[in-house]
Design a protein around this motif. Structure first.
Motif, PDB file in Angstrom:
ATOM      1  N   LEU A  15       0.825  -1.209   0.000  1.00 24.92           N
ATOM      2  CA  LEU A  15       0.000   0.000   0.000  1.00 24.92           C
ATOM      3  C   LEU A  15       0.861   1.262   0.000  1.00 24.92           C
ATOM      4  O   LEU A  15       0.491   2.271  -0.611  1.00 24.92           O
ATOM      5  CB  LEU A  15      -0.954  -0.004   1.202  1.00 24.92           C
ATOM      6  CG  LEU A  15      -2.147  -0.937   1.058  1.00 24.92           C
ATOM      7  CD1 LEU A  15      -2.742  -1.275   2.422  1.00 24.92           C
ATOM      8  CD2 LEU A  15      -3.200  -0.339   0.135  1.00 24.92           C
ATOM      9  N   LEU A  16       2.003   1.214   0.658  1.00 18.59           N
ATOM     10  CA  LEU A  16       2.887   2.381   0.705  1.00 18.59           C
ATOM     11  C   LEU A  16       3.562   2.657  -0.641  1.00 18.59           C
ATOM     12  O   LEU A  16       4.045   3.768  -0.864  1.00 18.59           O
ATOM     13  CB  LEU A  16       3.944   2.204   1.797  1.00 18.59           C
ATOM     14  CG  LEU A  16       3.417   2.211   3.231  1.00 18.59           C
ATOM     15  CD1 LEU A  16       4.539   1.902   4.215  1.00 18.59           C
ATOM     16  CD2 LEU A  16       2.739   3.531   3.577  1.00 18.59           C
ATOM     17  N   THR A  17       3.588   1.667  -1.540  1.00 16.79           N
ATOM     18  CA  THR A  17       4.228   1.852  -2.849  1.00 16.79           C
ATOM     19  C   THR A  17       3.245   2.253  -3.946  1.00 16.79           C
ATOM     20  O   THR A  17       3.663   2.678  -5.013  1.00 16.79           O
ATOM     21  CB  THR A  17       4.935   0.553  -3.308  1.00 16.79           C
ATOM     22  OG1 THR A  17       3.958  -0.449  -3.592  1.00 16.79           O
ATOM     23  CG2 THR A  17       5.918   0.061  -2.279  1.00 16.79           C
ATOM     24  N   ILE A  18       1.957   2.121  -3.689  1.00 16.96           N
ATOM     25  CA  ILE A  18       0.939   2.377  -4.713  1.00 16.96           C
ATOM     26  C   ILE A  18       0.643   3.877  -4.797  1.00 16.96           C
ATOM     27  O   ILE A  18       0.446   4.537  -3.773  1.00 16.96           O
ATOM     28  CB  ILE A  18      -0.349   1.588  -4.406  1.00 16.96           C
ATOM     29  CG1 ILE A  18      -0.071   0.082  -4.507  1.00 16.96           C
ATOM     30  CG2 ILE A  18      -1.484   1.987  -5.342  1.00 16.96           C
ATOM     31  CD1 ILE A  18      -1.220  -0.793  -4.048  1.00 16.96           C
ATOM     32  N   LYS A  19       0.576   4.375  -6.018  1.00 18.21           N
ATOM     33  CA  LYS A  19       0.226   5.785  -6.237  1.00 18.21           C
ATOM     34  C   LYS A  19      -1.290   5.937  -6.112  1.00 18.21           C
ATOM     35  O   LYS A  19      -2.048   5.278  -6.824  1.00 18.21           O
ATOM     36  CB  LYS A  19       0.689   6.220  -7.624  1.00 18.21           C
ATOM     37  CG  LYS A  19       0.443   7.683  -7.890  1.00 18.21           C
ATOM     38  CD  LYS A  19       0.996   8.102  -9.235  1.00 18.21           C
ATOM     39  CE  LYS A  19       0.978   9.593  -9.322  1.00 18.21           C
ATOM     40  NZ  LYS A  19       0.243  10.229 -10.251  1.00 18.21           N
ATOM     41  N   PRO A  20      -1.746   6.802  -5.216  1.00 21.01           N
ATOM     42  CA  PRO A  20      -3.192   6.967  -5.037  1.00 21.01           C
ATOM     43  C   PRO A  20      -3.851   7.695  -6.203  1.00 21.01           C
ATOM     44  O   PRO A  20      -3.245   8.559  -6.829  1.00 21.01           O
ATOM     45  CB  PRO A  20      -3.308   7.789  -3.756  1.00 21.01           C
ATOM     46  CG  PRO A  20      -1.986   8.395  -3.528  1.00 21.01           C
ATOM     47  CD  PRO A  20      -0.968   7.615  -4.302  1.00 21.01           C
ATOM     48  N   VAL A  21      -5.087   7.315  -6.470  1.00 15.90           N
ATOM     49  CA  VAL A  21      -5.916   8.000  -7.456  1.00 15.90           C
ATOM     50  C   VAL A  21      -6.726   9.045  -6.684  1.00 15.90           C
ATOM     51  O   VAL A  21      -7.421   8.695  -5.726  1.00 15.90           O
ATOM     52  CB  VAL A  21      -6.862   7.005  -8.171  1.00 15.90           C
ATOM     53  CG1 VAL A  21      -7.865   7.741  -9.048  1.00 15.90           C
ATOM     54  CG2 VAL A  21      -6.071   5.993  -8.978  1.00 15.90           C
ATOM     55  N   PRO A  22      -6.629  10.312  -7.065  1.00 10.16           N
ATOM     56  CA  PRO A  22      -7.394  11.343  -6.354  1.00 10.16           C
ATOM     57  C   PRO A  22      -8.897  11.018  -6.356  1.00 10.16           C
ATOM     58  O   PRO A  22      -9.442  10.579  -7.358  1.00 10.16           O
ATOM     59  CB  PRO A  22      -7.118  12.623  -7.143  1.00 10.16           C
ATOM     60  CG  PRO A  22      -5.841  12.352  -7.880  1.00 10.16           C
ATOM     61  CD  PRO A  22      -5.841  10.869  -8.160  1.00 10.16           C
ATOM     62  N   SER A  23      -9.526  11.215  -5.200  1.00  7.11           N
ATOM     63  CA  SER A  23     -10.942  10.909  -5.051  1.00  7.11           C
ATOM     64  C   SER A  23     -11.610  11.976  -4.199  1.00  7.11           C
ATOM     65  O   SER A  23     -10.992  12.517  -3.282  1.00  7.11           O
ATOM     66  CB  SER A  23     -11.107   9.538  -4.385  1.00  7.11           C
ATOM     67  OG  SER A  23     -12.454   9.267  -4.130  1.00  7.11           O
ATOM     68  N   LYS A  24     -12.862  12.274  -4.508  1.00  6.23           N
ATOM     69  CA  LYS A  24     -13.634  13.215  -3.696  1.00  6.23           C
ATOM     70  C   LYS A  24     -14.419  12.473  -2.616  1.00  6.23           C
ATOM     71  O   LYS A  24     -15.031  13.083  -1.765  1.00  6.23           O
ATOM     72  CB  LYS A  24     -14.587  14.017  -4.566  1.00  6.23           C
ATOM     73  CG  LYS A  24     -13.851  14.937  -5.498  1.00  6.23           C
ATOM     74  CD  LYS A  24     -14.770  15.823  -6.274  1.00  6.23           C
ATOM     75  CE  LYS A  24     -13.922  16.536  -7.299  1.00  6.23           C
ATOM     76  NZ  LYS A  24     -14.194  17.873  -7.520  1.00  6.23           N
TER      77      LYS A  24
END
Length: 126
Positions: free
Chosen positions: A40-49
């Motif tokens: 989880l620390l390596t995954i790039k987050p997808v911006p979400s509202k």
């Protein structure tokens, strides 16, 4: 704070003891949960509202009240979950470590994990 930021703010060893309290089977699955945390620390987050909202909830079966977030808040791929804002109502009596542990547990058990986590997920859900 975004879920990814929340995970980054704590070491796995600070969070793991709470996993065993919330999910007793997790006491024998330290390596698998550590792998999830590190992935989880390596995954790039997808911006979400959208958000993960911790609040006082009622168990529909027993009627007991508890602090938690709705399961649907964790229904999605890990990268999308990592981009969600985590919000806690003022009356929610959970420590930050308990909240991070609960988020990790729900991400692993409810979220849609990436392929590299398939084997660990199989062990956790066996």
């Amino acid at each position: 704070m975004k879920l990814k930021e929340l995970f980054q703010a704590y070491e796995f060893d600070e969070v793991y003891p709470h996993i065993g309290l919330m999910f007793p089977k997790g006491r024998q699955l330290r390596a698998q949960f550590r792998n999830a945390y590190e992935l989880l620390l390596t995954i790039k987050p997808v911006p979400s509202k959208k958000q993960i909202h911790y609040q006082l909830m009622e168990d529909p079966d027993s009627g007991e009240m508890f602090f938690g977030a709705d399961d649907h808040d964790f229904n999605g791929p890990w990268d999308v979950l990592l981009g969600k804002e985590v919000r806690k109502d003022p009356k929610v009596d959970l420590s930050s470590e308990e909240m991070v542990a609960n988020c990790l547990l729900n991400v692993v058990l409810i979220g849609r994990h990436p392929r590299p986590f398939d084997k660990d997920f199989e062990v956790i859900t066996r």
